[in-house]
Scaffold this motif. Structure first.
Motif, short mmCIF file in Angstrom:
data_model
loop_
_atom_site.label_atom_id
_atom_site.label_comp_id
_atom_site.label_asym_id
_atom_site.label_seq_id
_atom_site.Cartn_x
_atom_site.Cartn_y
_atom_site.Cartn_z
N ILE A 1 0.87 -1.19 0.00
CA ILE A 1 0.00 0.00 0.00
C ILE A 1 0.90 1.23 0.00
O ILE A 1 1.88 1.29 0.75
CB ILE A 1 -0.92 0.03 1.24
N VAL A 2 0.56 2.18 -0.85
CA VAL A 2 1.34 3.42 -0.89
C VAL A 2 0.42 4.59 -0.52
O VAL A 2 -0.73 4.64 -0.95
CB VAL A 2 2.00 3.65 -2.27
N CYS A 3 0.95 5.48 0.31
CA CYS A 3 0.25 6.74 0.57
C CYS A 3 0.87 7.79 -0.34
O CYS A 3 2.07 8.09 -0.21
CB CYS A 3 0.40 7.13 2.04
N VAL A 4 0.07 8.30 -1.27
CA VAL A 4 0.55 9.34 -2.20
C VAL A 4 -0.01 10.68 -1.70
O VAL A 4 -1.22 10.81 -1.56
CB VAL A 4 0.03 9.07 -3.63
N THR A 5 0.87 11.64 -1.43
CA THR A 5 0.36 12.96 -1.05
C THR A 5 0.49 13.90 -2.25
O THR A 5 1.42 13.77 -3.05
CB THR A 5 1.11 13.55 0.17
N SER A 6 -0.46 14.82 -2.38
CA SER A 6 -0.57 15.56 -3.63
C SER A 6 -1.19 16.94 -3.44
O SER A 6 -2.14 17.09 -2.66
CB SER A 6 -1.46 14.72 -4.56
N GLY A 7 -0.66 17.94 -4.14
CA GLY A 7 -1.21 19.30 -4.02
C GLY A 7 -0.49 20.06 -2.92
O GLY A 7 0.34 19.51 -2.20
N GLY A 8 -0.81 21.35 -2.81
CA GLY A 8 -0.12 22.20 -1.83
C GLY A 8 -0.96 22.41 -0.58
O GLY A 8 -2.18 22.48 -0.66
N THR A 9 -0.29 22.52 0.57
CA THR A 9 -1.03 22.85 1.80
C THR A 9 -1.15 24.37 1.92
O THR A 9 -0.28 25.10 1.44
CB THR A 9 -0.32 22.31 3.06
N THR A 10 -2.20 24.82 2.61
CA THR A 10 -2.32 26.25 2.88
C THR A 10 -1.97 26.52 4.34
O THR A 10 -2.17 25.64 5.19
CB THR A 10 -3.77 26.76 2.66
N ALA A 11 -1.45 27.71 4.60
CA ALA A 11 -1.22 28.16 5.98
C ALA A 11 -2.16 29.35 6.21
O ALA A 11 -1.90 30.45 5.70
CB ALA A 11 0.23 28.55 6.17
N PRO A 12 -3.26 29.14 6.95
CA PRO A 12 -4.22 30.23 7.16
C PRO A 12 -3.60 31.39 7.94
O PRO A 12 -2.73 31.17 8.79
CB PRO A 12 -5.34 29.59 7.97
N LEU A 13 -4.09 32.61 7.66
CA LEU A 13 -3.63 33.78 8.41
C LEU A 13 -4.67 34.23 9.43
O LEU A 13 -4.37 35.03 10.31
CB LEU A 13 -3.34 34.95 7.45
N GLU A 14 -5.91 33.74 9.27
CA GLU A 14 -6.97 34.10 10.21
C GLU A 14 -7.71 32.82 10.59
O GLU A 14 -7.82 31.91 9.75
CB GLU A 14 -7.98 35.05 9.55
#
Ligand code: PAZ
Length: 323
Positions: free
Chosen positions: A53-66
């Motif tokens: 089993i493979v965990c594929v991570t994909s896309g960018g994370t956001t860092a909220p400001l509020e």
């Protein structure tokens, strides 16, 4: 300890991050889905190969400001790498846990236009719709392949938006996959925030304009790759990615990450050429992997996943000899 911030150990930093993060919604349902998916794959009736089993991570994370988020700092990633790789991992016989940014590219949908619902379908009268002739093959393939992967228990999709959600979910996935030992793989193609505003320091309401400066303090996100290797799933085969825009520093940065986070491989890629070639950096060698241009519709992920699944198979074999 390999990473300290002031006097804090990495474990203490990680604990502080998770303790102060807004609790993940639906933790119970996510854990249930994960357990079912992993149990189905590792049932005694399946052979050793089927347990991969493979965990594929994909896309960018956001860092909220509020806290009631209107604005956030984003990380570049369309999700193309993760979605394409997922398709090749499935073809190679893996089950895939696809941890993806909401709205990013999805497996089996790459050949569809940006807005598939309105572009691929047309009304025939007031009540009925049909697939437009030009898209009929692509739509059929996407629906059939996606359906087969999900209903067959080979593909589990879990969405995230923020760095808080991403890291909490990665921890849940990794601890659930720990029972797979060396049969588990992590393929960490997501672009993960390096800096964030801790939840307790974040303003609740939308930041008001009126000053020339936006005064927010970002702090470093704890290096969770080390936690993954040391605590969450220590026997798993781990592949991380390194993206740079300056090709002169790329390979050094990848080699540093390999050693610092004890990865089994780091895939080095440069922003403008990332779809043409990558370099797989390991402790033994650096392998250039290129897209085969002579075959239409071929992607760099095709030879990349072939190479990584071979390396993973060798790793599983080696691990079983050591027991
Ligand atoms: O998602 P995409 O196909 O547009 O790009 C893939 C990528 C460049 C985000 C990925 O290959 C990668 O390098 N991820 C890690 C980024 C990082 O260094 O944080």
């Amino acid at each position: 300890m390999d990473s300290t911030n002031g006097s804090q150990t990495l474990e203490a930093q990680a604990e502080a991050f998770f303790d102060s993060a807004p609790p993940l919604q639906n933790t119970h349902q996510i854990t249930q889905k994960l357990d079912q998916f992993i149990q189905h794959k590792s049932s005694p009736s399946t052979n050793g190969d089927a347990r991969r089993i493979v965990c594929v991570t994909s896309g960018g994370t956001t860092a909220p400001l509020e806290q009631r988020c209107v604005r956030y700092v984003d990380n570049f990633s369309s999700g193309h790498r993760g979605a394409t790789s997922t398709e090749y991992f499935l073809k190679a016989g893996y089950a895939v846990i696809f941890l993806y940014r909401r709205g990013s590219f999805q497996p089996f949908c790459r050949s569809l236009p940006d807005d598939p619902l309105v572009e691929c379908f047309e009304p025939t009268d007031e009540l009925n719709i049909q697939v437009r002739e030009a898209y009929s093959e692509a739509v059929k393939r996407a629906i059939v392949d996606h359906h087969a992967a999900v209903t067959g228990g080979h593909l589990l999709k879990l969405p995230f938006n923020t760095i808080f959600e991403y890291l909490q979910m990665l921890q849940l996935i990794a601890t659930s996959m720990r029972c797979l030992g060396p049969c588990a793989m992590f393929y960490l193609a997501a672009a993960v925030s390096d800096f964030y505003v801790p939840w307790k320091d974040m303003v609740e309401h939308k930041i008001q304009s009126g000053s020339h400066f936006l005064d927010v303090q970002l702090v470093q996100v704890p290096k969770m790759l080390s936690m993954l290797r040391k605590d969450w799933a220590p026997l798993a085969f781990c592949v991380s990615f390194k993206l740079e825009t300056d090709s002169n520093i790329l390979l050094n940065k990848a080699a540093t990450a390999l050693e610092k986070y004890k990865m089994h491989a780091v895939v080095a890629n440069e922003l403008t050429t990332r779809k043409e070639h990558v370099v797989v950096v390991t402790s033994a060698d650096n392998i250039i992997v290129r897209r085969d241009k002579s075959l239409s519709g071929n992607d760099v992920e095709n030879p990349l996943i072939k190479l990584l699944s071979e390396r993973h198979a060798a790793y599983i074999k080696d691990s079983s000899r050591q027991v």
